[in-house]
Design a protein around this motif. Structure first.
Motif, PDB file in Angstrom:
ATOM      1  N   ASN A 164     -16.709  -2.252  12.029  1.00 21.96           N
ATOM      2  CA  ASN A 164     -15.775  -1.906  10.950  1.00 21.96           C
ATOM      3  C   ASN A 164     -14.361  -2.388  11.254  1.00 21.96           C
ATOM      4  OD1 ASN A 164     -15.126  -0.653   8.442  1.00 21.96           O
ATOM      5  ND2 ASN A 164     -14.152   0.991   9.603  1.00 21.96           N
ATOM      6  N   LYS A 172       2.891  -5.708  17.716  1.00 26.84           N
ATOM      7  CA  LYS A 172       1.535  -5.407  18.168  1.00 26.84           C
ATOM      8  C   LYS A 172       1.086  -6.371  19.269  1.00 26.84           C
ATOM      9  CE  LYS A 172       0.054  -2.923  14.125  1.00 26.84           C
ATOM     10  NZ  LYS A 172      -0.735  -2.869  12.899  1.00 26.84           N
ATOM     11  N   ARG A 226      -7.108  -4.885  -0.558  1.00 28.10           N
ATOM     12  CA  ARG A 226      -8.567  -4.728  -0.498  1.00 28.10           C
ATOM     13  C   ARG A 226      -9.136  -4.223  -1.812  1.00 28.10           C
ATOM     14  NH1 ARG A 226      -8.273  -1.508   5.185  1.00 28.10           N
ATOM     15  NH2 ARG A 226      -6.364  -0.819   4.152  1.00 28.10           N
ATOM     16  N   SER A 254     -15.166  -2.430  16.917  1.00 32.18           N
ATOM     17  CA  SER A 254     -16.335  -1.979  16.150  1.00 32.18           C
ATOM     18  C   SER A 254     -16.549  -2.970  15.007  1.00 32.18           C
ATOM     19  CB  SER A 254     -16.106  -0.577  15.588  1.00 32.18           C
ATOM     20  OG  SER A 254     -15.146  -0.624  14.554  1.00 32.18           O
ATOM     21  N   ASP A 265      -2.896  -2.334  17.237  1.00 31.64           N
ATOM     22  CA  ASP A 265      -2.070  -2.043  18.406  1.00 31.64           C
ATOM     23  C   ASP A 265      -2.948  -2.069  19.643  1.00 31.64           C
ATOM     24  OD1 ASP A 265       0.438  -1.390  17.152  1.00 31.64           O
ATOM     25  OD2 ASP A 265      -0.571   0.363  16.348  1.00 31.64           O
ATOM     26  N   ARG A 310       0.814  -1.213   0.000  1.00 29.91           N
ATOM     27  CA  ARG A 310       0.000   0.000   0.000  1.00 29.91           C
ATOM     28  C   ARG A 310       0.845   1.259   0.000  1.00 29.91           C
ATOM     29  NH1 ARG A 310      -3.758   0.442   5.045  1.00 29.91           N
ATOM     30  NH2 ARG A 310      -2.063  -0.806   5.873  1.00 29.91           N
TER      31      ARG A 310
HETATM   32  C1  HXC Z   1      -9.725  -1.644  18.101  1.00 29.68           C
HETATM   33  C2  HXC Z   1      -9.220  -0.422  16.195  1.00 29.68           C
HETATM   34  C3  HXC Z   1      -7.877  -0.294  16.626  1.00 29.68           C
HETATM   35  C4  HXC Z   1      -7.507  -0.913  17.890  1.00 29.68           C
HETATM   36  C5  HXC Z   1      -8.099   0.723  14.707  1.00 29.68           C
HETATM   37  N1  HXC Z   1      -9.312   0.222  15.031  1.00 29.68           N
HETATM   38  N2  HXC Z   1      -7.214   0.414  15.675  1.00 29.68           N
HETATM   39  N3  HXC Z   1     -10.124  -1.084  16.935  1.00 29.68           N
HETATM   40  N4  HXC Z   1      -8.459  -1.576  18.569  1.00 29.68           N
HETATM   41  N5  HXC Z   1      -6.270  -0.830  18.351  1.00 29.68           N
HETATM   42  C6  HXC Z   1     -10.546   0.365  14.241  1.00 29.68           C
HETATM   43  C7  HXC Z   1     -10.793   1.795  13.818  1.00 29.68           C
HETATM   44  O1  HXC Z   1     -11.366   2.544  14.866  1.00 29.68           O
HETATM   45  C8  HXC Z   1     -11.753   1.607  12.637  1.00 29.68           C
HETATM   46  O2  HXC Z   1     -13.051   1.315  13.069  1.00 29.68           O
HETATM   47  C9  HXC Z   1     -11.232   0.334  11.998  1.00 29.68           C
HETATM   48  O3  HXC Z   1     -10.477  -0.351  12.999  1.00 29.68           O
HETATM   49  C10 HXC Z   1     -10.345   0.602  10.810  1.00 29.68           C
HETATM   50  O4  HXC Z   1      -9.290   1.445  11.236  1.00 29.68           O
HETATM   51  P1  HXC Z   1      -8.376   2.226  10.185  1.00 29.68           P
HETATM   52  O5  HXC Z   1      -7.336   2.937  10.954  1.00 29.68           O
HETATM   53  O6  HXC Z   1      -9.235   3.022   9.259  1.00 29.68           O
HETATM   54  O7  HXC Z   1      -7.783   1.037   9.329  1.00 29.68           O
HETATM   55  P2  HXC Z   1      -6.677   1.069   8.234  1.00 29.68           P
HETATM   56  O8  HXC Z   1      -6.077   2.433   8.086  1.00 29.68           O
HETATM   57  O9  HXC Z   1      -7.229   0.442   7.034  1.00 29.68           O
HETATM   58  O10 HXC Z   1      -5.529   0.176   8.879  1.00 29.68           O
HETATM   59  C11 HXC Z   1      -5.671  -1.180   8.994  1.00 29.68           C
HETATM   60  C12 HXC Z   1      -4.835  -1.661  10.170  1.00 29.68           C
HETATM   61  C13 HXC Z   1      -3.370  -1.327   9.930  1.00 29.68           C
HETATM   62  C14 HXC Z   1      -5.070  -3.145  10.353  1.00 29.68           C
HETATM   63  C15 HXC Z   1      -5.351  -0.907  11.363  1.00 29.68           C
HETATM   64  O11 HXC Z   1      -2.686  -1.372  11.115  1.00 29.68           O
HETATM   65  C16 HXC Z   1      -2.687  -2.187   8.978  1.00 29.68           C
HETATM   66  O12 HXC Z   1      -3.101  -2.346   7.833  1.00 29.68           O
HETATM   67  N6  HXC Z   1      -1.585  -2.773   9.370  1.00 29.68           N
HETATM   68  C17 HXC Z   1      -0.821  -3.646   8.470  1.00 29.68           C
HETATM   69  C18 HXC Z   1       0.371  -4.158   9.104  1.00 29.68           C
HETATM   70  C19 HXC Z   1       0.105  -5.094  10.244  1.00 29.68           C
HETATM   71  O13 HXC Z   1      -0.670  -4.777  11.137  1.00 29.68           O
HETATM   72  N7  HXC Z   1       0.779  -6.201  10.235  1.00 29.68           N
HETATM   73  C20 HXC Z   1       0.701  -7.120  11.310  1.00 29.68           C
HETATM   74  C21 HXC Z   1      -0.019  -8.322  10.966  1.00 29.68           C
HETATM   75  S1  HXC Z   1      -0.134  -9.306  12.415  1.00 29.68           S
HETATM   76  P3  HXC Z   1     -14.215   2.438  13.141  1.00 29.68           P
HETATM   77  O14 HXC Z   1     -15.430   1.719  13.642  1.00 29.68           O
HETATM   78  O15 HXC Z   1     -13.729   3.513  14.070  1.00 29.68           O
HETATM   79  O16 HXC Z   1     -14.393   2.944  11.726  1.00 29.68           O
HETATM   80  C22 HXC Z   1      -0.869 -10.726  12.076  1.00 29.68           C
HETATM   81  C23 HXC Z   1      -1.119 -11.581  13.252  1.00 29.68           C
HETATM   82  C24 HXC Z   1      -0.684 -12.957  13.015  1.00 29.68           C
HETATM   83  O17 HXC Z   1      -1.160 -11.062  10.995  1.00 29.68           O
HETATM   84  C25 HXC Z   1      -0.399 -13.623  14.287  1.00 29.68           C
HETATM   85  C26 HXC Z   1       1.078 -13.707  14.538  1.00 29.68           C
HETATM   86  C27 HXC Z   1       1.399 -14.280  15.853  1.00 29.68           C
END
Ligand code: HXC
Length: 282
Positions: A136, A226, A87, A134, A118, A59
């Motif tokens: 979403n 995370k 996506r 949520s 996180d 991305r």
């Molecule tokens: C609860 C949360 C949150 C949190 C965000 N949200 N952070 N809910 N706890 N900590 C909610 C938001 O409020 C929102 O809902 C919705 O999630 C989408 O948030 P966005 O910030 O708009 O999402 P986006 O910008 O698309 O980001 C997606 C992401 C991002 C998942 C949050 O971190 C990402 O893409 N990361 C990619 C890298 C990554 O995380 N890699 C690790 C993979 S670990 P609302 O209702 O407010 O709209 C893995 C685990 C495997 O795969 C296991 C290994 C042991």
């Protein structure tokens, strides 16, 4: 009714000549999602070091370009960065076309893009419980992990079929039991496991091999940052006494993409230092 193809393409091989040669992947092309960092970066690096060219989809354009340049520098092979959000099916189709036009083939695909949250400071630093997620938030991770894998398969299948290539889907062991605060990832990865089995059955007779494996926990990855932000996970729960390294996953990828694995398809390989087997007495 379902009729598998009668085309038989994979031949028996001798392991000593088919695995871990210096030129193992010479003339081959690997495409990945999520190759900018972590496990997939190391998988791509080792495949390039053994002769493959690569396309990494991500991305974040500038970060992806930086990673591709670094991979090319480290291995002397070509790594093509492609901006794509898993996506967005159209992004993936355009990226796969770009990779095919550049290299003339796509042999291997690694579906590695994934998302997790996180711990939220405003919820006492805990990971997300079902009640606190949520709709979403839950959907966001299913969209990235499960639909993203499906979208990647859809976009690459015509090319991979042509080269009689294979897929690796990165899953996790979270969903084998009920791990608290990981409902979103657990549900998504269970879906990835199921999707992978069906892909293997539908495409196997055409010479397509589908492998996937489950990992946890691997140090130095965004996922572990995370799940254990302070890096204080208890090593006592690891039968092999430590966290894993991405290179230890990359070695498995090399084996699975080599001809030595020609008789394996649709399997889950848990590469986790034995953690999946640990059950702490109540
Ligand atoms: C609860 C949360 C949150 C949190 C965000 N949200 N952070 N809910 N706890 N900590 C909610 C938001 O409020 C929102 O809902 C919705 O999630 C989408 O948030 P966005 O910030 O708009 O999402 P986006 O910008 O698309 O980001 C997606 C992401 C991002 C998942 C949050 O971190 C990402 O893409 N990361 C990619 C890298 C990554 O995380 N890699 C690790 C993979 S670990 P609302 O209702 O407010 O709209 C893995 C685990 C495997 O795969 C296991 C290994 C042991």
């Amino acid at each position: 009714s379902f009729k598998p193809s009668t085309v038989q393409v994979t031949k028996p091989v001798t392991p000593t000549t088919a695995t871990f040669r210096d030129d193992l992947f010479k003339g081959k092309v690997v495409l990945s999602t999520g190759g900018r960092s972590g496990i997939v970066y190391k998988m791509i690096r080792v495949m390039m070091a053994h002769g493959a060219d690569a396309a990494i989809l991500g991305r974040n354009g500038p970060e992806n370009e930086k990673a591709a340049a670094q991979l090319s520098k480290e291995t002397g092979r070509t790594c093509l960065p492609c901006q794509a959000d898993v996506r967005k099916p159209e992004d993936l189709k355009a990226a796969a076309k770009k990779a095919f036009e550049k290299f003339g083939r796509i042999d291997f695909v690694i579906c590695g893009a994934a998302g997790n949250f996180d711990p939220r400071a405003d919820e006492g630093g805990s990971l997300a419980p079902i009640e606190g997620l949520s709709e979403n938030a839950f959907k966001t991770v299913v969209d990235i992990d499960l639909l993203g894998t499906y979208n990647t398969i859809k976009a690459t299948l015509p090319y991979v079929r042509e080269s009689q290539g294979s897929y690796i889907h990165i899953s996790a062991t979270l969903h084998y039991r009920g791990l608290p605060y990981q409902a979103h990832v657990s549900a998504a990865k269970a879906g990835v496991d199921a999707l992978s089995a069906v892909l293997a059955v539908e495409e196997g007779p055409r010479g397509m091999l589908t492998f996937f494996w489950s990992t946890r926990p691997i140090s130095g990855t965004e996922g572990m940052a995370k799940l254990s932000p302070k890096g204080d996970r208890n090593n006592d729960a690891m039968p092999l006494g430590r966290w894993g390294d991405g290179d230890e996953i990359a070695a498995m990828a090399m084996f699975l993409f080599s001809d030595s694995a020609n008789w394996i398809t649709g399997q889950v390989f848990v590469v986790d230092g034995g953690e999946n087997h640990v059950r702490v007495p109540q």
